[in-house]
Design a protein around this motif. Structure first.
Motif, mmCIF file in Angstrom:
data_model
loop_
_atom_site.group_PDB
_atom_site.id
_atom_site.type_symbol
_atom_site.label_atom_id
_atom_site.label_comp_id
_atom_site.label_asym_id
_atom_site.label_seq_id
_atom_site.Cartn_x
_atom_site.Cartn_y
_atom_site.Cartn_z
ATOM 1 N N MET A 1 0.858 -1.175 0.000
ATOM 2 C CA MET A 1 0.000 0.000 0.000
ATOM 3 C C MET A 1 0.904 1.238 0.000
ATOM 4 O O MET A 1 1.885 1.286 0.735
ATOM 5 C CB MET A 1 -0.897 -0.026 1.232
ATOM 6 N N PRO A 2 0.577 2.239 -0.803
ATOM 7 C CA PRO A 2 1.403 3.443 -0.849
ATOM 8 C C PRO A 2 1.443 4.164 0.501
ATOM 9 O O PRO A 2 0.438 4.266 1.193
ATOM 10 C CB PRO A 2 0.710 4.318 -1.896
ATOM 11 N N ARG A 3 2.611 4.657 0.848
ATOM 12 C CA ARG A 3 2.800 5.409 2.085
ATOM 13 C C ARG A 3 2.974 6.874 1.701
ATOM 14 O O ARG A 3 3.821 7.207 0.888
ATOM 15 C CB ARG A 3 4.027 4.903 2.831
ATOM 16 N N ILE A 4 2.128 7.720 2.298
ATOM 17 C CA ILE A 4 2.153 9.158 2.047
ATOM 18 C C ILE A 4 2.631 9.849 3.322
ATOM 19 O O ILE A 4 2.194 9.509 4.426
ATOM 20 C CB ILE A 4 0.755 9.703 1.668
ATOM 21 N N THR A 5 3.503 10.846 3.170
ATOM 22 C CA THR A 5 3.967 11.638 4.310
ATOM 23 C C THR A 5 3.323 13.013 4.242
ATOM 24 O O THR A 5 3.458 13.718 3.241
ATOM 25 C CB THR A 5 5.501 11.778 4.314
ATOM 26 N N TYR A 6 2.611 13.354 5.305
ATOM 27 C CA TYR A 6 1.973 14.657 5.456
ATOM 28 C C TYR A 6 2.786 15.418 6.499
ATOM 29 O O TYR A 6 3.008 14.904 7.599
ATOM 30 C CB TYR A 6 0.540 14.514 5.963
ATOM 31 N N ILE A 7 3.218 16.630 6.164
ATOM 32 C CA ILE A 7 4.001 17.426 7.109
ATOM 33 C C ILE A 7 3.199 18.671 7.463
ATOM 34 O O ILE A 7 2.839 19.464 6.583
ATOM 35 C CB ILE A 7 5.366 17.821 6.512
ATOM 36 N N GLU A 8 2.913 18.815 8.747
ATOM 37 C CA GLU A 8 2.222 20.017 9.214
ATOM 38 C C GLU A 8 3.173 21.209 9.109
ATOM 39 O O GLU A 8 4.400 21.037 9.046
ATOM 40 C CB GLU A 8 1.785 19.844 10.672
ATOM 41 N N HIS A 9 2.608 22.416 9.128
ATOM 42 C CA HIS A 9 3.434 23.609 9.018
ATOM 43 C C HIS A 9 4.500 23.671 10.112
ATOM 44 O O HIS A 9 5.615 24.127 9.881
ATOM 45 C CB HIS A 9 2.575 24.882 9.064
ATOM 46 N N ASN A 10 4.182 23.143 11.285
ATOM 47 C CA ASN A 10 5.134 23.183 12.400
ATOM 48 C C ASN A 10 6.205 22.089 12.310
ATOM 49 O O ASN A 10 7.047 21.970 13.188
ATOM 50 C CB ASN A 10 4.398 23.088 13.740
ATOM 51 N N GLY A 11 6.163 21.281 11.249
ATOM 52 C CA GLY A 11 7.168 20.246 11.036
ATOM 53 C C GLY A 11 6.768 18.856 11.491
ATOM 54 O O GLY A 11 7.475 17.880 11.214
ATOM 55 N N GLU A 15 3.255 9.764 8.669
ATOM 56 C CA GLU A 15 3.434 8.822 7.574
ATOM 57 C C GLU A 15 2.341 7.772 7.690
ATOM 58 O O GLU A 15 2.258 7.070 8.703
ATOM 59 C CB GLU A 15 4.810 8.176 7.633
ATOM 60 N N VAL A 16 1.495 7.700 6.669
ATOM 61 C CA VAL A 16 0.364 6.777 6.720
ATOM 62 C C VAL A 16 0.227 6.015 5.410
ATOM 63 O O VAL A 16 0.619 6.498 4.340
ATOM 64 C CB VAL A 16 -0.960 7.506 7.048
ATOM 65 N N ASP A 17 -0.326 4.828 5.505
ATOM 66 C CA ASP A 17 -0.649 4.040 4.315
ATOM 67 C C ASP A 17 -2.006 4.497 3.801
ATOM 68 O O ASP A 17 -2.948 4.665 4.583
ATOM 69 C CB ASP A 17 -0.696 2.549 4.653
ATOM 70 N N VAL A 18 -2.092 4.696 2.484
ATOM 71 C CA VAL A 18 -3.332 5.137 1.858
ATOM 72 C C VAL A 18 -3.654 4.168 0.721
ATOM 73 O O VAL A 18 -2.811 3.905 -0.143
ATOM 74 C CB VAL A 18 -3.215 6.587 1.323
ATOM 75 N N ARG A 19 -4.857 3.650 0.756
ATOM 76 C CA ARG A 19 -5.286 2.664 -0.233
ATOM 77 C C ARG A 19 -5.328 3.276 -1.637
ATOM 78 O O ARG A 19 -5.856 4.378 -1.823
ATOM 79 C CB ARG A 19 -6.657 2.123 0.160
ATOM 80 N N PRO A 20 -4.793 2.586 -2.633
ATOM 81 C CA PRO A 20 -4.893 3.075 -4.009
ATOM 82 C C PRO A 20 -6.357 3.302 -4.392
ATOM 83 O O PRO A 20 -7.251 2.552 -3.983
ATOM 84 C CB PRO A 20 -4.283 1.942 -4.844
ATOM 85 N N GLY A 21 -6.586 4.363 -5.154
ATOM 86 C CA GLY A 21 -7.938 4.725 -5.564
ATOM 87 C C GLY A 21 -8.521 5.840 -4.706
ATOM 88 O O GLY A 21 -9.432 6.541 -5.139
ATOM 89 N N GLU A 26 -8.497 12.199 1.118
ATOM 90 C CA GLU A 26 -9.210 11.144 1.846
ATOM 91 C C GLU A 26 -8.260 10.399 2.785
ATOM 92 O O GLU A 26 -8.645 10.026 3.896
ATOM 93 C CB GLU A 26 -9.865 10.175 0.870
ATOM 94 N N GLY A 27 -7.024 10.209 2.349
ATOM 95 C CA GLY A 27 -6.028 9.572 3.206
ATOM 96 C C GLY A 27 -5.777 10.381 4.468
ATOM 97 O O GLY A 27 -5.668 9.828 5.554
ATOM 98 N N ALA A 28 -5.701 11.709 4.318
ATOM 99 C CA ALA A 28 -5.512 12.573 5.487
ATOM 100 C C ALA A 28 -6.733 12.520 6.394
ATOM 101 O O ALA A 28 -6.615 12.346 7.611
ATOM 102 C CB ALA A 28 -5.244 14.009 5.036
ATOM 103 N N ARG A 29 -7.904 12.647 5.804
ATOM 104 C CA ARG A 29 -9.156 12.645 6.585
ATOM 105 C C ARG A 29 -9.320 11.330 7.346
ATOM 106 O O ARG A 29 -9.592 11.332 8.549
ATOM 107 C CB ARG A 29 -10.336 12.854 5.637
#
Length: 107
Positions: A1-11, A15-21, A26-29
């Motif tokens: 499963m793809p892993r996406i890294t979300y970085i908040e403004h404060n740094g 890192e979360v797995d997000v299902r393809p499609g 939606e991955g963040a939510r």
């Protein structure tokens, strides 16, 4: 499963797995990532899911369509090159490792 890294403004990194499609929004939510509001629910009718895409990923994403370009005009501190709406980025296996950063604040 793809892993996406979300970085908040404060740094703070998430890192979360997000299902393809799914979309990056939606991955963040679904993973409780703060900073991506998504007030319109992913309809490309607001700019509250605006992020900056890590420069290494810009050429790997599909181009912005005209609707996304228009909505980015309303985003907080848009960057002509790096700004994207996460509701418009569909997750695929090719996006494994994608890094996005939230601006200082959302509108």
């Amino acid at each position: 499963m793809p892993r996406i890294t979300y970085i908040e403004h404060n740094g703070t990194r998430h890192e979360v797995d997000v299902r393809p499609g799914m979309t990056v929004m939606e991955g963040a939510r679904d993973n409780g990532i703060p900073g991506i509001e998504a007030d319109c629910g992913g309809a490309c009718a607001c700019s509250t899911c605006h992020v900056y895409v890590d420069p290494a990923w810009l050429d790997r994403l599909p181009p912005k369509d005209p609707m996304e370009e228009d909505m980015l005009d309303f985003a907080w501190q848009p960057d002509p090159e790096r700004s994207r709406l996460t509701c418009q980025i569909k997750v695929t296996d090719a996006l494994d490792g994608l890094i996005v950063q939230m601006p200082e604040r959302q509108i």
